[in-house]
Structures are given as structure tokens and as C-alpha cells.
Design a protein around this motif. Structure first.
Motif, PDB file in Angstrom:
ATOM      1  N   GLN A 192      -0.239  -4.907  -1.233  1.00 45.02           N
ATOM      2  CA  GLN A 192      -1.661  -5.088  -0.895  1.00 45.02           C
ATOM      3  C   GLN A 192      -2.158  -4.000   0.064  1.00 45.02           C
ATOM      4  N   SER A 193      -1.257  -3.131   0.512  1.00 44.96           N
ATOM      5  CA  SER A 193      -1.561  -2.197   1.609  1.00 44.96           C
ATOM      6  C   SER A 193      -2.847  -1.407   1.405  1.00 44.96           C
ATOM      7  N   VAL A 194      -3.588  -1.288   2.496  1.00 42.16           N
ATOM      8  CA  VAL A 194      -4.732  -0.378   2.536  1.00 42.16           C
ATOM      9  C   VAL A 194      -4.154   1.033   2.687  1.00 42.16           C
ATOM     10  N   GLY A 195      -4.449   1.893   1.716  1.00 40.57           N
ATOM     11  CA  GLY A 195      -3.985   3.275   1.759  1.00 40.57           C
ATOM     12  C   GLY A 195      -5.135   4.187   2.116  1.00 40.57           C
ATOM     13  N   LEU A 196      -4.865   5.194   2.933  1.00 40.52           N
ATOM     14  CA  LEU A 196      -5.938   6.045   3.462  1.00 40.52           C
ATOM     15  C   LEU A 196      -5.692   7.517   3.178  1.00 40.52           C
ATOM     16  N   LEU A 197      -6.782   8.226   2.912  1.00 39.29           N
ATOM     17  CA  LEU A 197      -6.765   9.682   2.871  1.00 39.29           C
ATOM     18  C   LEU A 197      -7.712  10.162   3.963  1.00 39.29           C
ATOM     19  N   ILE A 198      -7.192  10.964   4.868  1.00 39.88           N
ATOM     20  CA  ILE A 198      -7.997  11.458   5.994  1.00 39.88           C
ATOM     21  C   ILE A 198      -8.188  12.955   5.816  1.00 39.88           C
ATOM     22  N   THR A 199      -9.443  13.389   5.855  1.00 34.39           N
ATOM     23  CA  THR A 199      -9.750  14.790   5.586  1.00 34.39           C
ATOM     24  C   THR A 199     -10.550  15.391   6.732  1.00 34.39           C
TER      25      THR A 199
END
Ligand SMILES: [Zn+2]
Ligand SMILES: [Zn+2]
Length: 342
Positions: A192-199
Motif C-alpha cells: 500500500q506504500s505511498v511512493g514519491l518522486l522528488i524533483t
């Protein structure tokens, strides 16, 4: 003073301020929470985002380590707390942390899927804290509004983005076929993990929490919807049901950081994938892993050594919009600067 002169001074000051702001880095603290996760990001604008809060108990150990990083960064509150999922090593420390530092917004995937008494107790303790702030429900494709950097949600509540983000969308040559995939499904909170891309400009970092293999597959196979990143935080602490080669190779990171503990994560399987990842220039770890043996990074690149007293040293990354970034080990001051690919 003549009017023309005053105008010139105003213009020079304005341009200087704009230039100074554009030169400010994104600062990232990978905090040692002994095989859990807690990552503090401070945007060039000064806004702060914390991903996960580590473990509960241990005499406030993890909350105090996060507070120490916040002090070092010069921030007095957490603007956005992202809870990737409701496992103890990610959400457990939230009540203790909230007693030490104000938290404004709470971002998570909704409700726990683990309704056993332990899972319920963890979730309910978090809900009490969350009710004092503003709740944001994470959905794939959403952006978290933080001035000065871009934060995109790649996965949440078992779903992944349907369309590639900017920079993604190419065929992924590392994908196995569905039938070659590891069998089974993961019905736990990890999936269920919230996955993030940080730019920040040319700098991109990925943090997928504890997302497991089938969700990783959905995210990058057969089309790599994410593209390449400069910095990869080991998914699931380097456990061997995440961080498969078809995602790590496709992400093509320049640097990987292991958020394993001495006895948690850091499996030979996951570390072998990292070492074999094409284009990798640097591998750093929060701890040396007892399971990984020779696959650990050289000691200078490890923040906390099992042979020494564990003081919760962090790894800090300073990243600039031109893609240059510096990684520093707070234990020994070891520091390396990496450059974006041409
Ligand atoms: Zn975990
Ligand atoms: Zn987990």
C-alpha cells in the motif's frame, strides 16, 4: 539620492535575491532509525517534508534523532509529514515526534489494511495525532504542494500512476514476463506504500517506502513510467521482496542509499542488484548489514558501524537544480559530489 540611482539599487537587489534563491539547495537528511524509515527534506524555499517517523518507544530515540536533524536544518516545524504506510517502523514514532515538534499536514494512503490488534493500535495512535492537523489523502498522480520543489505521488493504496511522469515513458528492457515474476501477492501494508518522486531541476530522487515486487513491476513494466533518477533510497530497507533488478536497473541511479539496520534489510539479494545496477557511482548505508557481509559499502560510506557505539549518525544530501549533489556521512565527514549525466 536621485530617483534613477534608487531604481538601479532596487533592481540589483531584486536580481541578487532571485539568483540567491535559485542557488539554494534541497537538503535531505537520511536519519538512522535502526532499520525503519525517516527522511527529512528541506526545500530551497525552507518548507519541510518528513517521510515517516521511525519506531515508537526506545526512550524517544527516533523522535529525538529526527528533532536533531530538524535543528541542524534550522526548521521549527514539519510542514508535510508523509506516512508511506502504517507499519511500526514507519508510523510508530509519530505520537512521540508530535510531542516534540509541530506537524501541519499529514499525507497517507487512507486506512491500514492490517486489522490485527497490533496493526489497529498503531493506526489508532497515529489517527489521534493526525486529527490535530490537516489530512491529505495520497493518490497516484497527485502532487504535494511544496514551494521550491516538485513532489509527485507514484503509488498509494495498492495503485500506481496510470501515465508516465515527465521524464518517464520509455520501454523498460529489464522487465521479465509476468510468468517469470516471483509468484504470490503481497496483501500487507507494504504493497500500500505511498511512493514519491522528488524533483529539483535536473535532480530526481525516488522513495517508494516498502513497496513490494508486484507493485514495482506495475510501476515500471513494460513501460518505465518514472524514468531515471539521480538518487535511489533502497526500497523496503533492502529486503529481498523489493528492489528487484527490473526497477533498480531501469531507474539507473547515480547513487543508492541503504536505509537498512544492522539486522533489518540489507539482504545479499537486494545489495547485489544495487552493485550490478548500470551507471551506479556511489553506494552509502545508514548501517552495515550483518547479512550483507562483503556486499556492504566500504566503512567510510556507512553512517553507523556495528563495531562502534551507535549514535544515530545521518547521511545528508545537498542537491542543486543543475543536478549536482553532494553526499556526506555525518559520522566521519566523508563527502562526495556527483554530477548529472550529460
Ligand atoms: Zn519498513
Ligand atoms: Zn513495511
Amino acid at each position: 539620492m536621485k530617483r534613477g540611482c534608487a531604481l538601479w539599487i532596487f533592481l540589483v537587489l531584486t536580481v541578487s535575491c532571485v539568483l540567491a534563491a535559485s542557488l539554494k539547495p534541497l537538503r535531505i537528511y537520511f536519519i538512522d532509525v535502526e532499520g525503519g524509515q525517516s527522511t527529512l527534506l528541506v526545500s530551497p524555499s525552507g518548507q519541510s517534508m518528513l517521510v515517516d517517523t521511525g519506531w515508537p518507544d526506545h526512550n524517544n530515540r527516533d523522535a529525538q534523532r529526527i528533532q536533531a536533524a530538524a535543528r541542524d536544518a534550522g526548521i521549527k516545524q514539519i510542514d508535510d509529514l508523509i506516512i508511506t504506510h502504517f507499519h511500526e517502523d514507519h508510523v510508530g514514532g509519530a505520537p512521540q515526534l508530535a510531542a516534540l515538534i509541530p506537524i501541519r499536514n499529514f499525507v497517507d494512503h487512507g486506512s491500514t489494511v492490517e486489522t490485527d490488534p497490533h496493526g489497529e493500535a498503531l493506526y489508532n495512535a497515529y489517527l489521534k495525532v493526525r486529527s490535530k492537523g490537516h489530512h491529505i489523502l495520497a493518490r497516484p498522480g497527485m502532487e504535494i504542494p511544496i514551494a521550491g520543489m516538485k513532489v509527485e505521488i507514484l503509488s498509494a493504496a495498492g495503485n500506481v500512476i496510470g501515465q508516465p511522469v515527465l521524464g518517464g515513458g520509455e520501454h523498460n528492457p529489464y522487465c521479465p514476463t509476468e510468468s517469470q515474476l516471483r509468484p504470490g501477492v503481497d496483501t500487507s501494508e507494504n504493497a500500500q506504500s505511498v511512493g514519491l518522486l522528488i524533483t529539483l531541476g535536473k535532480f530526481r530522487m525516488i522513495d517508494l517506502g516498502d513497496l513490494t515486487w508486484r507493485k514495482e513491476y506495475a510501476l515500471v513494466c513494460p513501460i518505465n513510467r518514472v524514468g531515471r533518477v539521480e538518487l535511489y533510497l533502497t526500497t523496503h530497507h533492502g529486503l529481498n521482496i523489493s528492489g528487484e533488478s527490473y526497477i533498480v536497473d531501469a531507474l539507473h541511479p547515480i547513487v543508492a542509499i541503504g536505509n537498512n539496520g544492522a539486522n533489518k534489510g540489507g539482504t545479499p539479494e537486494a545489495f547485489t542488484v544495487i552493485h550490478n545496477s548500470p551507471g551506479l557511482e556511489g553506494f552509502w548505508e545508514l548501517h552495515d548489514s550483518l547479512a550483507a557481509g562483503k556486499l556492504n559499502a566500504p566503512a567510510a560510506y556507512i553512517a553507523n558501524l556495528n563495531t562502534q557505539e551507535d549514535r544515530g549518525h545521518w547521511i545528508k544530501v545537498t542537491a542543486y537544480p543543475n543536478g549536482n549533489f553532494t553526499v556526506t556521512n555525518s559520522r566521519n565527514g566523508k563527502s562526495e559530489t556527483y554530477h548529472p549525466r550529460p
